[in-house]
Design a protein around this motif. Structure first.
Motif, PDB file in Angstrom:
ATOM      1  N   SER A 190      94.846  34.976 -28.244  1.00  0.00           N
ATOM      2  CA  SER A 190      93.635  34.685 -29.027  1.00  0.00           C
ATOM      3  C   SER A 190      93.599  33.224 -29.456  1.00  0.00           C
ATOM      4  N   ALA A 191      94.753  32.724 -29.921  1.00  0.00           N
ATOM      5  CA  ALA A 191      94.833  31.327 -30.355  1.00  0.00           C
ATOM      6  C   ALA A 191      94.566  30.383 -29.186  1.00  0.00           C
ATOM      7  N   ASP A 192      95.111  30.718 -28.014  1.00  0.00           N
ATOM      8  CA  ASP A 192      94.892  29.898 -26.813  1.00  0.00           C
ATOM      9  C   ASP A 192      93.423  29.919 -26.405  1.00  0.00           C
ATOM     10  N   PHE A 193      92.805  31.080 -26.529  1.00  0.00           N
ATOM     11  CA  PHE A 193      91.389  31.224 -26.178  1.00  0.00           C
ATOM     12  C   PHE A 193      90.527  30.358 -27.096  1.00  0.00           C
ATOM     13  N   ILE A 194      90.824  30.400 -28.392  1.00  0.00           N
ATOM     14  CA  ILE A 194      90.083  29.595 -29.373  1.00  0.00           C
ATOM     15  C   ILE A 194      90.252  28.102 -29.086  1.00  0.00           C
ATOM     16  N   ASN A 195      91.476  27.704 -28.760  1.00  0.00           N
ATOM     17  CA  ASN A 195      91.756  26.286 -28.481  1.00  0.00           C
ATOM     18  C   ASN A 195      91.030  25.780 -27.238  1.00  0.00           C
ATOM     19  N   ASN A 196      90.576  26.693 -26.410  1.00  0.00           N
ATOM     20  CA  ASN A 196      89.876  26.305 -25.180  1.00  0.00           C
ATOM     21  C   ASN A 196      88.354  26.420 -25.305  1.00  0.00           C
ATOM     22  N   GLN A 197      87.857  26.524 -26.531  1.00  0.00           N
ATOM     23  CA  GLN A 197      86.401  26.550 -26.708  1.00  0.00           C
ATOM     24  C   GLN A 197      85.791  25.252 -26.184  1.00  0.00           C
ATOM     25  N   GLY A 198      84.781  25.403 -25.328  1.00  0.00           N
ATOM     26  CA  GLY A 198      84.138  24.246 -24.714  1.00  0.00           C
ATOM     27  C   GLY A 198      84.872  23.738 -23.487  1.00  0.00           C
ATOM     28  N   LYS A 199      85.966  24.432 -23.105  1.00  0.00           N
ATOM     29  CA  LYS A 199      86.769  24.005 -21.956  1.00  0.00           C
ATOM     30  C   LYS A 199      86.932  25.099 -20.893  1.00  0.00           C
ATOM     31  N   GLU A 236      75.344  30.946  -5.708  1.00  0.00           N
ATOM     32  CA  GLU A 236      75.097  31.154  -4.289  1.00  0.00           C
ATOM     33  C   GLU A 236      75.231  32.630  -3.922  1.00  0.00           C
ATOM     34  N   LYS A 237      74.620  33.015  -2.837  1.00  0.00           N
ATOM     35  CA  LYS A 237      74.709  34.400  -2.364  1.00  0.00           C
ATOM     36  C   LYS A 237      76.160  34.741  -2.011  1.00  0.00           C
ATOM     37  N   ASP A 238      76.592  35.915  -2.460  1.00  0.00           N
ATOM     38  CA  ASP A 238      77.957  36.418  -2.219  1.00  0.00           C
ATOM     39  C   ASP A 238      79.038  35.520  -2.840  1.00  0.00           C
ATOM     40  N   ALA A 239      78.673  34.741  -3.856  1.00  0.00           N
ATOM     41  CA  ALA A 239      79.651  33.883  -4.529  1.00  0.00           C
ATOM     42  C   ALA A 239      80.720  34.723  -5.213  1.00  0.00           C
ATOM     43  N   GLN A 240      81.940  34.197  -5.221  1.00  0.00           N
ATOM     44  CA  GLN A 240      83.022  34.892  -5.911  1.00  0.00           C
ATOM     45  C   GLN A 240      82.882  34.698  -7.413  1.00  0.00           C
ATOM     46  N   VAL A 241      82.996  35.796  -8.161  1.00  0.00           N
ATOM     47  CA  VAL A 241      82.976  35.743  -9.623  1.00  0.00           C
ATOM     48  C   VAL A 241      84.424  35.725 -10.086  1.00  0.00           C
ATOM     49  N   ARG A 242      84.737  34.841 -11.037  1.00  0.00           N
ATOM     50  CA  ARG A 242      86.119  34.665 -11.459  1.00  0.00           C
ATOM     51  C   ARG A 242      86.262  34.743 -12.979  1.00  0.00           C
ATOM     52  N   ALA A 243      87.464  35.067 -13.430  1.00  0.00           N
ATOM     53  CA  ALA A 243      87.742  35.183 -14.866  1.00  0.00           C
ATOM     54  C   ALA A 243      87.733  33.808 -15.518  1.00  0.00           C
ATOM     55  N   VAL A 244      87.164  33.722 -16.711  1.00  0.00           N
ATOM     56  CA  VAL A 244      87.103  32.439 -17.417  1.00  0.00           C
ATOM     57  C   VAL A 244      88.389  32.137 -18.182  1.00  0.00           C
ATOM     58  N   PHE A 245      89.256  33.162 -18.327  1.00  0.00           N
ATOM     59  CA  PHE A 245      90.513  32.949 -19.034  1.00  0.00           C
ATOM     60  C   PHE A 245      91.469  34.082 -18.677  1.00  0.00           C
ATOM     61  N   SER A 246      92.757  33.835 -18.878  1.00  0.00           N
ATOM     62  CA  SER A 246      93.750  34.869 -18.571  1.00  0.00           C
ATOM     63  C   SER A 246      93.634  36.027 -19.561  1.00  0.00           C
ATOM     64  N   ILE A 303      78.999  36.547 -29.118  1.00  0.00           N
ATOM     65  CA  ILE A 303      78.908  35.107 -29.387  1.00  0.00           C
ATOM     66  C   ILE A 303      78.362  34.387 -28.151  1.00  0.00           C
ATOM     67  N   ASN A 304      77.878  33.187 -28.363  1.00  0.00           N
ATOM     68  CA  ASN A 304      77.215  32.436 -27.297  1.00  0.00           C
ATOM     69  C   ASN A 304      78.237  31.898 -26.277  1.00  0.00           C
ATOM     70  N   PRO A 305      78.227  32.406 -25.040  1.00  0.00           N
ATOM     71  CA  PRO A 305      79.199  31.944 -24.034  1.00  0.00           C
ATOM     72  C   PRO A 305      79.042  30.475 -23.683  1.00  0.00           C
ATOM     73  N   GLU A 306      77.809  29.939 -23.803  1.00  0.00           N
ATOM     74  CA  GLU A 306      77.559  28.545 -23.411  1.00  0.00           C
ATOM     75  C   GLU A 306      78.395  27.575 -24.237  1.00  0.00           C
ATOM     76  N   LEU A 307      78.724  27.981 -25.484  1.00  0.00           N
ATOM     77  CA  LEU A 307      79.515  27.114 -26.357  1.00  0.00           C
ATOM     78  C   LEU A 307      80.984  27.079 -25.932  1.00  0.00           C
ATOM     79  N   TRP A 308      81.378  28.028 -25.088  1.00  0.00           N
ATOM     80  CA  TRP A 308      82.782  28.140 -24.668  1.00  0.00           C
ATOM     81  C   TRP A 308      83.023  27.560 -23.288  1.00  0.00           C
ATOM     82  N   LEU A 309      81.971  27.451 -22.479  1.00  0.00           N
ATOM     83  CA  LEU A 309      82.129  26.939 -21.126  1.00  0.00           C
ATOM     84  C   LEU A 309      82.245  25.424 -21.123  1.00  0.00           C
ATOM     85  N   SER A 310      82.961  24.888 -20.153  1.00  0.00           N
ATOM     86  CA  SER A 310      83.119  23.436 -20.037  1.00  0.00           C
ATOM     87  C   SER A 310      81.771  22.811 -19.694  1.00  0.00           C
ATOM     88  N   LYS A 311      81.549  21.602 -20.172  1.00  0.00           N
ATOM     89  CA  LYS A 311      80.263  20.918 -19.956  1.00  0.00           C
ATOM     90  C   LYS A 311      80.242  20.245 -18.594  1.00  0.00           C
TER      91      LYS A 311
END
Length: 418
Positions: free
Chosen positions: A284-293, A330-340, A410-418
């Motif tokens: 959880s702490a690691d996830f929080i530290n990666n907000q915006g990344k 893209e069509k048939d794009a691979q979807v991947r996990a945003v964090f471990s 919560i808003n995912p856009e705030l957690w994704l890298s810019k």
């Protein structure tokens, strides 16, 4: 007695040196440099985002068959272009402030040069009139006493050094003036380039707004069909939300029951809040530290529908609510996990296709509208690991991403890298 003008030399030298230092101190502060760098980096990032949007739209254009999808895409382009124009405008204002500052510094330097040159001329004139530099030996030996000779000798050395320093100071000030003028011309050109680009981007923006308005008018002509689509979409969102919420609540409940049982067996007090193991707390702490990344759930994509409540683009007094963000890819794009994390569950609903929920300590990431799923419940997942492929409907390939903190969305856009 020595000439009065010579007596004033040390004072004049210090005075004009101080003026020069003050003039040169009007340079960029570290804060200004940081601001300029920040604006430039933001400018580059927005340009890259805009290129990605245009490239992705262009590559899927032949598959496009839904006006509402087209409207979402053109709206994304407009938002990105408006951000670019705002950044350009901010850089223009920043450059203008620097230009004004440099003009002020140049004026001060020009005044300093004039004062330095006037003083230097006064020094030379005074020395000529008193003739103490034409024959310095005679000037010293004509002293009335030994102490006066020593004093005259000291003054002669001071005069020579001061005159040399004055000449160096004039030369240095003129050099600095030329450098400031050169930088001023560079910034004027940079400002003009930005003004030209701003005009160009505004022209493109007007064309995009015209396309958007045409699409809105086209959609309005089929209002009955749009209302039906809206109702169906809302039902699908409600079903998806209910299923996600149930799975997350069940996961939290199971964790609490497990923690309570372990506390009972060990004779310790059961946790009152969300039951997390030490490893989950660290996650959880690691996830929080990666907000915006956090990496995006797809390698290429842009947001076509943002988090929260939005007014429908063509239906009056109709609002839609998004629990996450919808990302076109893209069509048939691979979807991947945003964090471990650990896969909690996966499920299928006809309107939202396959969904996968991954737990990251007290946080959960949810991926919906998947055509295929390649992970199973209980599986440990690493950041960017593939979990399935995106589903395509009506020419639109998009993944729906949600992030929950416990049972709160919560808003995912705030957690994704810019």
């Amino acid at each position: 007695m020595l000439p009065s003008a010579l007596d004033k030399i040390p004072f004049l030298f210090a005075k004009f040196a101080l003026l020069l230092i003050c003039a040169l101190s009007f340079q960029f502060t570290y804060a200004q440099k940081d601001k300029k760098t920040q604006l430039q980096n933001q400018y580059k990032q927005i340009q890259e985002d805009l290129k990605k949007i245009e490239s992705l739209i262009s590559s899927t254009k032949t598959e496009q068959s839904n006006s509402l999808n087209e409207l979402q895409e053109i709206s994304s382009k407009i938002n990105a272009r408006q951000s670019l124009i705002a950044n350009i405008n901010a850089q223009i204002k920043f450059l203008q402030a620097n230009i004004d500052e440099k003009l002020s510094v140049i004026t001060a330097l020009e005044n300093d040069i004039k004062k330095l040159q006037d003083d230097y001329a006064l020094m030379v004139k005074s020395a000529y009139q008193n003739k103490f530099t034409s024959n310095p030996i005679q000037f010293i030996f004509s002293s009335k006493s030994f102490n006066q000779a020593i004093q005259r000798f000291t003054y002669m050395r001071t005069y020579a050094k001061t005159r040399q320093n004055q000449a160096i100071l004039i030369h240095k000030t003129i050099e600095d003036l030329h450098l400031k003028i050169e930088k001023l011309e560079q910034e004027k050109k940079e400002k003009q380039d930005f003004l030209n680009e701003e005009l160009e981007q505004k022209n493109v923006l007007e064309k995009e707004k015209s396309i958007k308005n045409s699409l809105i008018e086209k959609l309005k002509s089929d209002e009955a069909s749009l209302k039906q689509q809206y109702q169906e979409k809302n039902k699908a969102k409600e079903s998806l939300n209910a299923q996600i919420q149930k799975i997350i609540e069940d996961e939290i409940k199971a964790a609490k029951e497990k923690a309570a049982k372990e506390a009972l067996n060990s004779g310790t007090k059961a946790p009152t809040g969300l039951a997390l193991t030490p490893a989950e707390k660290q996650l959880s702490a690691d996830f929080i530290n990666n907000q915006g990344k956090l990496p995006w759930p797809v390698a290429k994509g842009f947001i076509v529908e943002r988090f929260g409540q939005h007014e429908h683009p063509s239906l009056k007094n109709v609002f839609t609510n998004n629990n996450g963000v919808d990302i076109k890819t893209e069509k048939d794009a691979q979807v991947r996990a945003v964090f471990s994390g650990t896969v909690v569950n996966s499920f299928y609903l006809p309107a939202s296709q396959n969904s996968v929920i991954i737990k990251h300590g007290e946080y959960f990431s949810v991926y919906s509208n998947l055509k295929t799923v390649s992970v199973s419940a209980g599986e440990k997942i690493s950041t960017k690991q593939g979990i399935g492929t995106v589903h395509t409907q009506d020419g639109l390939s998009k993944v729906h991403l949600e992030i929950w903190k416990g049972t709160t969305k919560i808003n995912p856009e705030l957690w994704l890298s810019k």
